[in-house]
Design a protein around this motif. Structure first.
Motif, PDB file in Angstrom:
ATOM      1  N   ASN A 128      -5.219  -4.221   2.860  1.00  0.00           N
ATOM      2  CA  ASN A 128      -3.801  -4.491   3.137  1.00  0.00           C
ATOM      3  C   ASN A 128      -3.355  -5.936   2.942  1.00  0.00           C
ATOM      4  O   ASN A 128      -2.323  -6.183   2.315  1.00  0.00           O
ATOM      5  N   GLY A 129      -4.101  -6.876   3.517  1.00  0.00           N
ATOM      6  CA  GLY A 129      -3.667  -8.275   3.443  1.00  0.00           C
ATOM      7  C   GLY A 129      -3.442  -8.690   1.999  1.00  0.00           C
ATOM      8  O   GLY A 129      -2.512  -9.428   1.672  1.00  0.00           O
ATOM      9  N   ASP A 130      -4.298  -8.203   1.126  1.00  0.00           N
ATOM     10  CA  ASP A 130      -4.201  -8.582  -0.276  1.00  0.00           C
ATOM     11  C   ASP A 130      -3.147  -7.785  -1.034  1.00  0.00           C
ATOM     12  O   ASP A 130      -2.260  -8.353  -1.658  1.00  0.00           O
ATOM     13  N   MET A 131      -3.256  -6.468  -0.992  1.00  0.00           N
ATOM     14  CA  MET A 131      -2.384  -5.652  -1.849  1.00  0.00           C
ATOM     15  C   MET A 131      -0.916  -5.777  -1.430  1.00  0.00           C
ATOM     16  O   MET A 131      -0.026  -5.793  -2.273  1.00  0.00           O
ATOM     17  N   VAL A 132      -0.669  -5.837  -0.127  1.00  0.00           N
ATOM     18  CA  VAL A 132       0.713  -5.990   0.311  1.00  0.00           C
ATOM     19  C   VAL A 132       1.135  -7.452   0.141  1.00  0.00           C
ATOM     20  O   VAL A 132       2.254  -7.740  -0.273  1.00  0.00           O
ATOM     21  N   GLY A 133       0.199  -8.357   0.402  1.00  0.00           N
ATOM     22  CA  GLY A 133       0.480  -9.777   0.192  1.00  0.00           C
ATOM     23  C   GLY A 133       0.942 -10.071  -1.231  1.00  0.00           C
ATOM     24  O   GLY A 133       1.847 -10.874  -1.443  1.00  0.00           O
ATOM     25  N   HIS A 134       0.350  -9.400  -2.202  1.00  0.00           N
ATOM     26  CA  HIS A 134       0.732  -9.631  -3.607  1.00  0.00           C
ATOM     27  C   HIS A 134       2.163  -9.184  -3.911  1.00  0.00           C
ATOM     28  O   HIS A 134       2.716  -9.558  -4.941  1.00  0.00           O
ATOM     29  N   THR A 135       2.742  -8.342  -3.083  1.00  0.00           N
ATOM     30  CA  THR A 135       4.126  -7.932  -3.344  1.00  0.00           C
ATOM     31  C   THR A 135       5.107  -9.038  -2.943  1.00  0.00           C
ATOM     32  O   THR A 135       6.266  -9.006  -3.340  1.00  0.00           O
ATOM     33  N   GLY A 136       4.648  -9.974  -2.117  1.00  0.00           N
ATOM     34  CA  GLY A 136       5.539 -11.036  -1.658  1.00  0.00           C
ATOM     35  C   GLY A 136       6.506 -10.588  -0.573  1.00  0.00           C
ATOM     36  O   GLY A 136       7.380 -11.345  -0.167  1.00  0.00           O
ATOM     37  N   ASP A 137       6.322  -9.382  -0.076  1.00  0.00           N
ATOM     38  CA  ASP A 137       7.214  -8.849   0.966  1.00  0.00           C
ATOM     39  C   ASP A 137       6.621  -9.205   2.338  1.00  0.00           C
ATOM     40  O   ASP A 137       5.619  -8.623   2.768  1.00  0.00           O
ATOM     41  N   ILE A 138       7.238 -10.158   2.991  1.00  0.00           N
ATOM     42  CA  ILE A 138       6.640 -10.718   4.207  1.00  0.00           C
ATOM     43  C   ILE A 138       6.604  -9.693   5.342  1.00  0.00           C
ATOM     44  O   ILE A 138       5.570  -9.523   6.010  1.00  0.00           O
ATOM     45  N   GLN A 139       7.719  -8.998   5.552  1.00  0.00           N
ATOM     46  CA  GLN A 139       7.730  -8.012   6.651  1.00  0.00           C
ATOM     47  C   GLN A 139       6.673  -6.939   6.424  1.00  0.00           C
ATOM     48  O   GLN A 139       5.940  -6.541   7.337  1.00  0.00           O
TER      49      GLN A 139
END
Ligand code: 3PG
Ligand code: CO
Length: 554
Positions: free
Chosen positions: A424-435
């Motif tokens: 999660n930290g990586d794959m969602v982090g790569h979207t740039g969507d902070i929330q």
């Protein structure tokens, strides 16, 4: 004389279940509103942190500590998992390509000679990620390769670009395309017929991994090989600018396009007699295309045409499959990984993640080698990732499912090591969507809790760590650490990894009394984890491994 047999550890017992948890993209940074790990509710990780300094510490996960060219290179999953699994620091693809280009050795190798055979009558096609991210490829390496190819007789060159925005800032694609266009224009002045032929965003075109979605590769194939795409432009700069102007567009997900001549004809389909080089050095997101380009028998999508080409990878991407069979630079020879040692010493191993990170805890962990060492002792479980939606839409991803598989494997007592990657930290982090990233971090923490509870129940040991930073810093900062603001007054979101260290925690009821982190390894990094895990299984690590992080006191 070489032996797989590991000596018994003088102080540490065998027979404990060891859970190894890799939080992907989970670095350590100061509390800050753009530190999603800090903002998220993470009680499991918070409680581990309280074990510092004996049971919790930080380790390096970037730059030379993981075999990258310089300490300005952020960490990434390939080099991170390689280091975690192999226990030694190998000069990695980025560096090996730099060296081969600088010395000119790249042009003397078998791979280059093979593609050169097509220079007289065919076109040289270069396909890859266009940025200076240094994770999968680098623009300066592409530039040197183009220059070198021309010096060695290439007369017609077509570049098929994939825009980034994931390892570099979103929007930076325009500048990279302009740079490449300039280079090619200069070559044209010298009589070389050189053009960008096609393009698309890396996450939508070509660069899928672990067979998550073959449609991604097919879209690229249609543009690169067949010269067909929904969008046609006369220049790549125009293409990227126009496509980026569409609502919600970004570099990672630009649709496929082809460049056409004044008659509307694609300028660079790949045809019989051409040479093709995939110029990414990193394996995971090139393997699928390599299969499509190389395999005679192929049923993942309808290729329509299968041109007779000379194809070489920048590196060989899969050592087990020997794929591709031709390559410009030899990959790091990662051998005698901890996974192989442990299996050779009877350690029954379970590994699991969801598709988008599955190869990280198997393929990368085992030194870019696919498959089992000994199927009787190993089980690798892949949980299918959601396809077709960006990860910020479902930021919890499959964290709980992965943790439940790990829990069941631990409780079954059929395995000595249970290893997972929580994406999660990586794959969602790569979207740039902070929330969304905050939600993802919480989900990863909940997954850790499930695994720790299972470890507790069987009297096992846990090792919780990460492969590199991402979610702990979501903005681009100036030298003083303040968020940077772009021309339109917006905060510049950081979709990429970071240079930060990552935590490692050990514990569990099975951890022998007196085990603690050593105090003498301030500079330790991910490569020190393998010896640590081998020790926790009751063995001494091979003498050429980076030193263990632990000692037994009293
Ligand atoms: C990707 O391939 O998704 C990024 O370029 C790097 O991310 P990873 O190293 O975490 O896989
Ligand atoms: Co990443």
């Amino acid at each position: 004389e070489f032996t797989w047999k590991l000596p018994d550890h003088p102080r540490l017992p065998k027979g404990r279940t060891v859970a190894v948890v890799v939080l992907d993209g989970w670095g350590e940074a100061e509390p800050d509103p753009y530190n999603c790990i800090h903002v998220a509710d993470t009680p499991a990780l918070d409680s581990l942190r309280k074990g510092a300094p004996d049971k919790w510490r930080l380790i390096k996960a970037h730059g030379t500590a993981v075999g990258l060219p310089t300490d300005d290179d952020m960490g990434n999953s390939e080099v991170g998992h390689n280091a975690l699994g192999a226990g030694r620091i190998y000069a990695q693809g980025a560096k090996l390509v730099d060296l081969a280009l600088a010395s000119g050795k790249i042009y003397e190798g078998e791979g280059f000679k093979y593609i050169k055979e097509c220079f007289e009558n065919g076109t040289l096609h270069l396909i890859g990620l266009l940025s200076d991210g240094g994770v999968h490829s680098r623009l300066d390496q592409l530039q040197l390769l183009v220059k070198g190819a021309v010096e060695h007789g290439a007369k017609r060159i077509r570049v098929h670009i994939l825009t980034d925005g994931r390892d570099v800032l979103d929007g930076s694609s325009v500048g990279f395309v302009e740079t490449l266009e300039n280079d090619l224009a200069k070559l044209r002045e010298k009589g070389v017929d050189a053009h960008i032929a096609s393009g698309g965003g890396r996450m939508y075109v070509t660069m899928d991994r672990y067979e998550n979605d073959w449609n991604v590769v097919k879209r690229g194939w249609d543009a690169q090989v067949l010269g067909e795409a929904p969008y046609k432009f006369r220049s790549a700069v125009e293409a990227v600018k126009k496509l980026r102007a569409e609502p919600n567009a970004n570099d990672q997900y630009l649709p496929p396009f082809v460049i056409v001549d004044e008659n509307g004809k694609a300028v660079g389909p790949i045809v019989d007699g051409d040479a093709v080089v995939t110029f990414n050095f990193r394996a995971d997101r090139m393997v699928m295309l390599a299969k499509a380009l190389e395999y005679e028998n192929f049923d993942k999508f309808d290729r329509v045409r299968f041109p007779k080409i000379h194809y070489a990878g920048m590196l060989q991407y899969d050592g087990e499959l020997k794929l591709p069979s031709h390559y410009l630079v030899s990959p790091p020879e990662i051998e005698r990984t901890s996974g192989e040692y442990l299996v050779q010493n009877g350690i029954r191993t379970f590994a699991c993640s969801e598709t988008v990170k599955f190869g990280h805890v198997t393929f990368f962990w085992n030194g870019n080698r696919s498959g089992y060492f000994n199927p009787e002792l190993e089980e690798y479980v892949e949980i299918p990732s959601d396809t077709g939606i960006p990860f910020n839409v479902r930021p919890k991803m499959k964290a709980v499912e992965i943790a439940e598989k790990a829990r069941d494997a631990i409780l079954s007592r059929k395995f000595d090591q249970v290893r997972v990657n929580l994406p999660n930290g990586d794959m969602v982090g790569h979207t740039g969507d902070i929330q969304a990233t905050i939600v993802g971090c919480k989900a990863a923490d909940e997954a850790v809790k499930i695994i720790l509870d299972a470890v507790e129940q069987v009297g096992g040991i846990y090792v919780v760590t990460a492969d590199h930073g991402n979610a702990e810093d979501m903005v681009k900062r100036d030298k003083s650490g303040q968020p940077l603001i772009d021309k339109s007054g917006n905060i510049q979101i950081l979709t990429s990894h970071t240079l930060r260290p990552v935590p490692i925690a050990i514990g569990g009821p099975g951890l022998a009394p007196g085990v603690r982190f050593r105090r003498d390894l301030a500079e330790a990094g991910l490569a020190n984890v393998a010896a640590t895990v081998i020790n926790l299984h009751g063995f001494e690590a091979p003498s050429d491994y980076e030193p263990t992080l632990i000692e037994v006191v009293e």
